[in-house]
Design a protein around this motif. Structure first.
Motif, PDB file in Angstrom:
ATOM      1  N   ASN A  55       0.885  -1.190   0.069  1.00  0.00           N
ATOM      2  CA  ASN A  55      -0.076  -0.047   0.023  1.00  0.00           C
ATOM      3  C   ASN A  55       0.817   1.408   0.004  1.00  0.00           C
ATOM      4  O   ASN A  55       0.587   2.086  -0.844  1.00  0.00           O
TER       5      ASN A  55
ATOM      6  N   GLN B 162       1.054   4.070  -3.174  1.00  0.00           N
ATOM      7  CA  GLN B 162       0.730   5.401  -2.636  1.00  0.00           C
ATOM      8  C   GLN B 162       1.940   6.389  -3.112  1.00  0.00           C
ATOM      9  O   GLN B 162       1.720   7.611  -3.572  1.00  0.00           O
TER      10      GLN B 162
ATOM     11  N   ASN C  10      -1.109   5.256   8.549  1.00  0.00           N
ATOM     12  CA  ASN C  10      -1.718   6.527   7.977  1.00  0.00           C
ATOM     13  C   ASN C  10      -0.969   7.031   7.032  1.00  0.00           C
ATOM     14  O   ASN C  10      -0.243   7.770   7.102  1.00  0.00           O
TER      15      ASN C  10
ATOM     16  N   ARG D  34      -0.217   9.105   3.695  1.00  0.00           N
ATOM     17  CA  ARG D  34      -0.623  10.360   2.885  1.00  0.00           C
ATOM     18  C   ARG D  34      -0.169  10.675   1.764  1.00  0.00           C
ATOM     19  O   ARG D  34       1.116  10.532   1.432  1.00  0.00           O
TER      20      ARG D  34
ATOM     21  N   SER E 241      -6.561  14.188  -8.155  1.00  0.00           N
ATOM     22  CA  SER E 241      -7.847  13.825  -7.510  1.00  0.00           C
ATOM     23  C   SER E 241      -7.773  12.242  -7.586  1.00  0.00           C
ATOM     24  O   SER E 241      -8.458  11.794  -6.677  1.00  0.00           O
TER      25      SER E 241
ATOM     26  N   GLN F 217      -5.864  10.579  -4.969  1.00  0.00           N
ATOM     27  CA  GLN F 217      -6.286  10.625  -3.754  1.00  0.00           C
ATOM     28  C   GLN F 217      -7.683   9.738  -3.664  1.00  0.00           C
ATOM     29  O   GLN F 217      -7.708   9.065  -2.578  1.00  0.00           O
ATOM     30  N   ALA F 218      -8.498   9.603  -4.548  1.00  0.00           N
ATOM     31  CA  ALA F 218      -9.574   8.600  -4.536  1.00  0.00           C
ATOM     32  C   ALA F 218      -9.070   7.024  -4.499  1.00  0.00           C
ATOM     33  O   ALA F 218      -9.641   6.162  -3.742  1.00  0.00           O
TER      34      ALA F 218
ATOM     35  N   GLN G 105      -6.210   6.379  -3.217  1.00  0.00           N
ATOM     36  CA  GLN G 105      -5.752   5.993  -1.679  1.00  0.00           C
ATOM     37  C   GLN G 105      -6.978   5.635  -0.682  1.00  0.00           C
ATOM     38  O   GLN G 105      -6.774   4.825   0.024  1.00  0.00           O
ATOM     39  N   ASN G 106      -8.108   6.415  -1.008  1.00  0.00           N
ATOM     40  CA  ASN G 106      -9.166   6.195   0.060  1.00  0.00           C
ATOM     41  C   ASN G 106      -9.806   4.588  -0.191  1.00  0.00           C
ATOM     42  O   ASN G 106     -10.058   4.207   0.846  1.00  0.00           O
ATOM     43  N   GLU G 107      -9.760   4.524  -1.451  1.00  0.00           N
ATOM     44  CA  GLU G 107     -10.300   3.165  -1.634  1.00  0.00           C
ATOM     45  C   GLU G 107      -9.344   2.164  -1.300  1.00  0.00           C
ATOM     46  O   GLU G 107      -9.752   0.956  -0.459  1.00  0.00           O
TER      47      GLU G 107
ATOM     48  N   VAL H 168      -7.098   2.256   1.357  1.00  0.00           N
ATOM     49  CA  VAL H 168      -7.156   2.006   2.689  1.00  0.00           C
ATOM     50  C   VAL H 168      -8.257   1.247   3.373  1.00  0.00           C
ATOM     51  O   VAL H 168      -8.389   0.720   4.260  1.00  0.00           O
ATOM     52  N   GLU H 169      -9.595   1.610   2.624  1.00  0.00           N
ATOM     53  CA  GLU H 169     -10.534   0.898   3.150  1.00  0.00           C
ATOM     54  C   GLU H 169     -10.710  -0.516   2.940  1.00  0.00           C
ATOM     55  O   GLU H 169     -10.979  -1.368   3.482  1.00  0.00           O
TER      56      GLU H 169
END
Length: 482
Positions: free
Chosen positions: A200, A204, A259, A261, A304, A307-308, A310-312, A314-315
């Protein structure tokens, strides 16, 4: 020694008050640190220099989760750790083999490594995942890889595991996880396997927007410390220190390093591009400004998307980590996790000559509960039984849902009498509990102590036969296996 102490205080200043308040043991050692550190023995150690967020060497300094853990463990074990820098994981393993490094900070146990290392109890568990550059059905392990080429890092535990248990897989070894992901992105390999958190972080950092998690890989990472030169005294000190780590330390370290970033950094190539843009602006004026605006719009869109992604990720990582070792109904450990843990504790038991026991638990007349009250009530009963078991066992015990209405408890450093006493406490706790809708229930218990050189299947079978003897002799009974 003063430099080491200063680093420790600066690194954990924000958690110093929590350290003093959370546990008397850590508090007393922290208060005594100024006077005792100079007398602590120095122990050399090595790390994987490129395995973030677990560990790495950056600017000649050890960073990552293992550094945080060793900071606490060093205080509890009264040890001054001294880093020996290496350029690669292969070099680290060589220094452990020849004894130049006394300790490996964070690694998996494997048959090959057991030839030259002793292993502490684990202090971190993480999932391994398969990564792909195309959309494909979710892979449940290595069985469905087929003719695809699989990449992994040479000398990592996964490489050894695949060669031993899946010799027919087309395997390509790489030097680092970053090199493996680059090969995957370019199409040189079809799949890559590595640790979830580090994969991960690499995705990123390096912007592999075309890569996606394609499945869970066995076995999961069960990370502890390795001790070279057969040093049993050092092993015992580290084991004791790890056992004393409070839960908030694990949570704090995990949160800090999980976490990931997105960091916008200026690529040096854009500096030269900016000079070219400036010259072109002088020459072609407004026309070039329109091109710059279009280019900037693409950059904003890409950022953008990143960032999307990354959020996907992480979940997905949170869900995958839970799925890899937890039963979804009761939130207890699952059968897969327990099988791995049993093999670890068997090795510890054989090496240290301490007893090890299993307790099998089966709910009496559970079928009648489902028939009379329905499966929704039956599921609630299973959840309540899980709560009773987890709140009754000792800190060193490990409990899991084995399947259906059957549970299992692994009892390290416990003989048959100790396990029977624990089974009695569990029996009394269940029979004395007033279950919602159902009322009072009982359980039957089978207890078995591990014999040297006995396989898990043979050991489990003895406990299972004892359990069914308890069922046949009236239920709500404890039977010890012969």
């Amino acid at each position: 020694m003063f430099v080491w102490l200063t680093q420790f205080i600066l690194f954990r200043l924000a958690f110093g008050m929590a350290l003093l308040l959370s546990t008397d043991l850590l508090a007393s050692k922290q208060l005594a640190l100024n006077s005792q550190t100079a007398d602590f023995p120095v122990v050399s150690y090595c790390v994987d220099p490129d395995w973030l967020p677990y560990e790495a060497i950056r600017n000649n300094q050890h960073v990552g989760m293992s550094f945080d853990y060793m900071t606490y463990i060093g205080v509890l074990a009264e040890i001054n750790f001294s880093l020996i820098k290496t350029e690669s994981w292969s070099e680290t393993l060589d220094k452990l083999k020849n004894g130049e490094c006394q300790v490996a900070s964070m690694l998996n146990r494997s048959p090959e490594r057991e030839k030259y290392l002793l292993f502490t109890r684990p202090f971190f568990v993480g999932a391994n995942v398969l990564v792909s550059n195309v959309d494909q059905p979710f892979l449940q392990g290595y069985e469905n890889i087929g003719e695809q080429v699989l990449g992994t890092v040479a000398n990592y535990r996964q490489a050894e595991y695949i060669k031993n248990y899946y010799p027919n897989i087309k395997l390509k070894l790489v030097d680092t996880e970053l090199a493996g992901l680059k090969s995957l992105a370019s199409g040189d390999i079809d799949l890559f396997v590595g640790s979830l958190l580090s994969i991960n972080a690499q995705i990123q950092k390096s912007g592999f927007s075309n890569l996606r998690i394609a499945g869970i890989a066995e076995p999961q990472d069960i990370l502890g410390m390795g001790v070279a030169n057969g040093d049993q005294v050092l092993l015992k000190k580290l084991d004791t220190a790890i056992a004393q780590l409070p839960e908030w330390v694990h949570v704090d370290i995990y949160k800090q390093w999980n976490n990931v970033r997105v960091i916008d950094e200026i690529d040096p190539r854009y500096i030269f591009g900016g000079i070219g843009v400036f010259i072109c602006l002088i020459i072609i004026g407004i026309w070039w400004q329109l091109i710059i605006r279009r280019y900037n719009g693409k950059l904003v869109a890409k950022n953008s998307q990143l960032q999307a992604l990354q959020n996907e990720l992480v979940e997905k990582n949170r869900r995958l980590e839970f799925m890899s070792m937890r039963d979804p109904l009761t939130s207890m450990f699952n059968r897969h996790f327990m099988q791995d843990r049993v093999e670890q504790e068997k090795q510890v038991s054989l090496r240290t000559n301490v007893p090890l026991c299993l307790i099998l638990i089966d709910i009496d007349y559970f079928k009648a509960v489902n028939d009379q009250h329905g499966h929704v009530v039956g599921d609630l009963v299973l959840q309540e039984i899980a709560t009773i078991v987890c709140s009754t066992i000792r800190d060193m015990d490990v409990a899991a849902r084995w399947g259906g209405e059957e549970f299992i408890v692994l009892c390290p450093n416990s003989n048959l009498d100790d396990a029977i006493k624990l089974a009695n406490r569990l029996k009394d706790a269940v029979s004395g509990f007033d279950f919602n809708t159902v009322g009072h229930l009982t359980c039957s218990f089978g207890v078995a102590q591990h014999y040297a050189k006995e396989s898990f299947v043979e050991w489990f079978d003895r406990a299972d036969k004892a359990l069914y003897t308890a069922k046949d002799t009236g239920r709500n009974t404890i039977i010890a296996a012969k």
